[in-house]
Design a protein around this motif. Structure first.
Motif, mmCIF file in Angstrom:
data_model
loop_
_atom_site.group_PDB
_atom_site.id
_atom_site.type_symbol
_atom_site.label_atom_id
_atom_site.label_comp_id
_atom_site.label_asym_id
_atom_site.label_seq_id
_atom_site.Cartn_x
_atom_site.Cartn_y
_atom_site.Cartn_z
ATOM 1 N N VAL A 1 -23.862 38.020 -5.757
ATOM 2 C CA VAL A 1 -23.688 37.403 -6.519
ATOM 3 C C VAL A 1 -24.308 36.000 -6.689
ATOM 4 N N MET A 2 -24.415 35.664 -5.292
ATOM 5 C CA MET A 2 -25.370 33.842 -6.006
ATOM 6 C C MET A 2 -27.024 34.037 -5.550
ATOM 7 N N ALA A 3 -26.891 35.291 -4.802
ATOM 8 C CA ALA A 3 -28.738 35.291 -4.945
ATOM 9 C C ALA A 3 -29.040 35.523 -6.550
ATOM 10 N N TRP A 4 -28.883 35.913 -7.172
ATOM 11 C CA TRP A 4 -29.140 36.333 -8.393
ATOM 12 C C TRP A 4 -28.214 35.614 -9.788
ATOM 13 N N MET A 5 -27.512 34.742 -9.539
ATOM 14 C CA MET A 5 -26.585 33.963 -10.522
ATOM 15 C C MET A 5 -28.216 32.766 -10.734
ATOM 16 N N PRO A 6 -27.995 32.471 -11.975
ATOM 17 C CA PRO A 6 -28.832 31.595 -12.389
ATOM 18 C C PRO A 6 -28.795 29.766 -11.975
ATOM 19 N N PRO B 1 -9.895 24.657 2.436
ATOM 20 C CA PRO B 1 -10.772 23.729 1.528
ATOM 21 C C PRO B 1 -11.637 23.084 1.921
ATOM 22 N N LEU B 2 -11.588 22.958 3.754
ATOM 23 C CA LEU B 2 -12.134 22.182 4.230
ATOM 24 C C LEU B 2 -13.539 22.721 3.998
ATOM 25 N N GLU B 3 -13.954 24.242 4.499
ATOM 26 C CA GLU B 3 -14.526 25.390 4.224
ATOM 27 C C GLU B 3 -16.078 25.376 2.559
ATOM 28 N N LEU B 4 -15.050 25.357 1.054
ATOM 29 C CA LEU B 4 -15.503 24.649 0.640
ATOM 30 C C LEU B 4 -15.789 23.260 0.845
ATOM 31 N N ALA B 5 -15.337 22.712 0.703
ATOM 32 C CA ALA B 5 -15.867 21.321 0.954
ATOM 33 C C ALA B 5 -17.147 20.282 1.465
ATOM 34 N N LYS B 6 -17.853 21.549 2.648
ATOM 35 C CA LYS B 6 -18.366 21.682 2.841
ATOM 36 C C LYS B 6 -20.210 21.457 1.657
ATOM 37 N N VAL B 7 -19.899 22.998 1.359
ATOM 38 C CA VAL B 7 -21.053 22.742 0.480
ATOM 39 C C VAL B 7 -21.295 22.513 -0.444
ATOM 40 N N VAL B 8 -19.939 21.848 -1.023
ATOM 41 C CA VAL B 8 -19.710 21.186 -2.272
ATOM 42 C C VAL B 8 -20.574 19.101 -2.049
ATOM 43 N N LEU C 1 -30.135 32.432 -0.323
ATOM 44 C CA LEU C 1 -31.091 33.368 -1.021
ATOM 45 C C LEU C 1 -31.935 33.516 -2.189
ATOM 46 N N ASN C 2 -30.616 33.052 -3.418
ATOM 47 C CA ASN C 2 -31.320 32.659 -4.653
ATOM 48 C C ASN C 2 -32.683 31.573 -4.732
ATOM 49 N N LEU C 3 -31.998 30.489 -3.856
ATOM 50 C CA LEU C 3 -33.605 29.369 -3.634
ATOM 51 C C LEU C 3 -34.900 30.175 -3.003
ATOM 52 N N SER C 4 -34.840 31.320 -2.562
ATOM 53 C CA SER C 4 -35.887 32.099 -1.572
ATOM 54 C C SER C 4 -36.373 32.873 -3.169
ATOM 55 N N ARG C 5 -36.126 33.114 -3.849
ATOM 56 C CA ARG C 5 -36.584 33.308 -5.365
ATOM 57 C C ARG C 5 -37.889 32.211 -5.870
ATOM 58 N N ARG C 6 -37.300 31.188 -5.704
ATOM 59 C CA ARG C 6 -38.793 30.030 -5.953
ATOM 60 C C ARG C 6 -38.449 30.085 -7.347
ATOM 61 N N LYS C 7 -37.952 30.549 -8.772
ATOM 62 C CA LYS C 7 -38.828 30.479 -9.837
ATOM 63 C C LYS C 7 -37.166 30.401 -10.326
ATOM 64 N N ALA C 8 -36.949 29.118 -10.296
ATOM 65 C CA ALA C 8 -35.438 29.029 -11.085
ATOM 66 C C ALA C 8 -35.018 29.453 -12.766
ATOM 67 N N ALA C 9 -33.852 30.087 -12.402
ATOM 68 C CA ALA C 9 -33.762 31.385 -13.302
ATOM 69 C C ALA C 9 -33.104 30.845 -14.753
ATOM 70 N N LEU D 1 -25.920 27.961 -10.909
ATOM 71 C CA LEU D 1 -25.511 26.770 -9.745
ATOM 72 C C LEU D 1 -25.777 26.028 -9.345
ATOM 73 N N TYR D 2 -25.925 25.434 -9.772
ATOM 74 C CA TYR D 2 -25.607 24.142 -9.934
ATOM 75 C C TYR D 2 -24.494 22.837 -10.705
ATOM 76 N N GLY D 3 -24.009 23.756 -11.474
ATOM 77 C CA GLY D 3 -23.374 23.151 -13.190
ATOM 78 C C GLY D 3 -22.800 22.030 -12.214
ATOM 79 N N PRO D 4 -21.523 21.706 -12.687
ATOM 80 C CA PRO D 4 -21.436 20.310 -13.144
ATOM 81 C C PRO D 4 -21.074 19.852 -11.473
ATOM 82 N N VAL D 5 -21.526 18.858 -10.086
ATOM 83 C CA VAL D 5 -21.291 18.588 -9.853
ATOM 84 C C VAL D 5 -20.111 17.768 -9.298
#
Length: 379
Positions: free
Chosen positions: A75-80, A127-134, A371-379, A84-88
């Motif tokens: 899902v994340m690999a093909w998310m626009p 929540p620590l695991e999600l905090a790392k990504v955020v 994987l999303n970023l490896s597609r190179r082209k922003a969607a 994906l970046y959304g409201p940080v």
């Protein structure tokens, strides 16, 4: 080539970007997690039988986490990219709220004297695991948008220090010393490539080290545990017990291991056998050959992850990919260092291998973003 340098992609690189995401990266992540599910089956059966009278209890839960993680990865690999970046900053407030909820008894789950988990319906979330990504999303956004001011102290340095420090303080209250150290390492390494002045990082590193030393000195439990790894056999039945049992597990495995399912350290000798110390069980049952195979897979995973980062043209994409690779890499490094007695014991799960839904799904989340970023082209 540094992470802050732009580059013109070659024709092969552009063609590779159109071909889709990095299948090697996806395959290695799934293979590592699959091996983790198998090792959880071996490491947790005896404990599950005693706790819930079902030796497959932890195995079945890990298999469900595995399925959910793989689905999330794709899902994340093909998310626009915009979604994906959304409201940080909204992500940051959400994570801070979840971390605070771990301190409130009605919502939190207490284990081992710490409140690092919370109820999320029928599941338990860390929540620590999600905090790392955020934190990676925030730092990537900050350093890519503030390049003109990143060398300044007030604008380019203070904001990320405050955000990281706030996350770290909540973790210390839980208490989760290892989680706070993890966030500090993530901040330091991302700031290093983000363009922060080295002197600022050195001074902040000295303050951080001093604060950590005070926390250790003023806590008898931390003090004993901190120095136990230097000579765990000095107190093999006390503070050095877990590490001594880990050494016995690795030593028993030798070259080929004692055989899958035949390990003895998981028979209530080695605490946390299916979580933080699952690599010790792996070393005992699969031996040097099995551990070497896992390390080789980790090497391929990290190579493909950093390759994705260096292939990005956009600075935010590059910092994000680099940060996701760091989340995985620091996790691998700290866990292996702990189980082999290279650093003081701390609760750091082995990405993809240790039992736990939050850790496993977080690992797949990082890979999905890569994987999303490896597609190179922003969607």
């Amino acid at each position: 080539m540094s992470l802050t340098q732009a580059h013109t992609p070659s024709a092969p690189a552009m063609n590779a970007g159109k071909a889709g995401f990095d299948w090697w990266l996806a395959a290695v992540a799934v293979l590592l997690a699959g091996l983790g599910v198998i090792m959880v089956l071996s490491a947790s059966g005896i404990m599950a039988e005693r706790m819930v009278h079902d030796k497959y209890f932890f195995f079945k839960k890990q298999a469900m986490f595995f399925a959910a993680g793989v689905a999330l990865m794709f899902v994340m690999a093909w998310m626009p990219r915009k979604i994906l970046y959304g409201p940080v900053y909204l992500y940051l407030m959400l994570v801070i709220g979840l971390l605070v909820m771990t301190l409130i008894p009605p919502f939190s789950v207490k284990a081992g004297g710490a409140r690092r988990w919370m109820h999320a319906g029928p599941m338990v979330l860390q929540p620590l695991e999600l905090a790392k990504v955020v934190l990676v999303f925030y730092l990537a956004y900050f350093y890519s948008s503030k390049q003109a001011l990143v060398k300044s102290f007030s604008v380019g340095f203070i904001p990320p220090v405050v955000v990281t420090g706030l996350l770290g303080m909540i973790m210390l209250i839980q208490p989760d010393f290892g989680g706070a150290v993890f966030m500090g390492m993530l901040f330091f390494l991302m700031s290093l490539v983000g363009g922060t002045r080295i002197i600022y990082l050195l001074v902040s590193g000295m303050f951080g080290a001093g604060a950590a030393a005070l926390l250790v000195i003023n806590s008898p439990y931390r003090f004993k545990r901190w120095f136990a790894f230097l000579d765990p056999f000095q107190d093999p039945q006390g503070t050095g017990y877990q590490l001594v049992q880990s050494f016995y597990a690795f030593g028993s495995g030798q070259i080929t291991g004692v055989g899958f399912g035949s390990g003895k350290q998981k028979l209530f000798y080695l605490p946390e056998a299916h979580t933080d110390f699952i690599m010790a069980v792996t070393g005992e049952e699969l031996g040097f050959i099995g551990v070497s195979l896992i390390l080789a897979l980790i090497g391929v995973l990290m190579w493909r992850s950093f390759r994705v980062a260096l292939a990005q043209d956009d600075l935010r994409d590059r910092f994000t990919a680099y940060g996701m690779a760091l989340v995985l890499g620091i996790g691998f490094l700290l866990n292996l260092a702990v189980v082999m007695g290279c650093v003081p014991p701390k609760g750091v799960a082995m990405p993809f291998l240790s039992y736990g839904g939050s850790n496993l799904i977080s690992g797949f989340l990082c890979v999905g973003i890569l994987l999303n970023l490896s597609r190179r082209k922003a969607a």
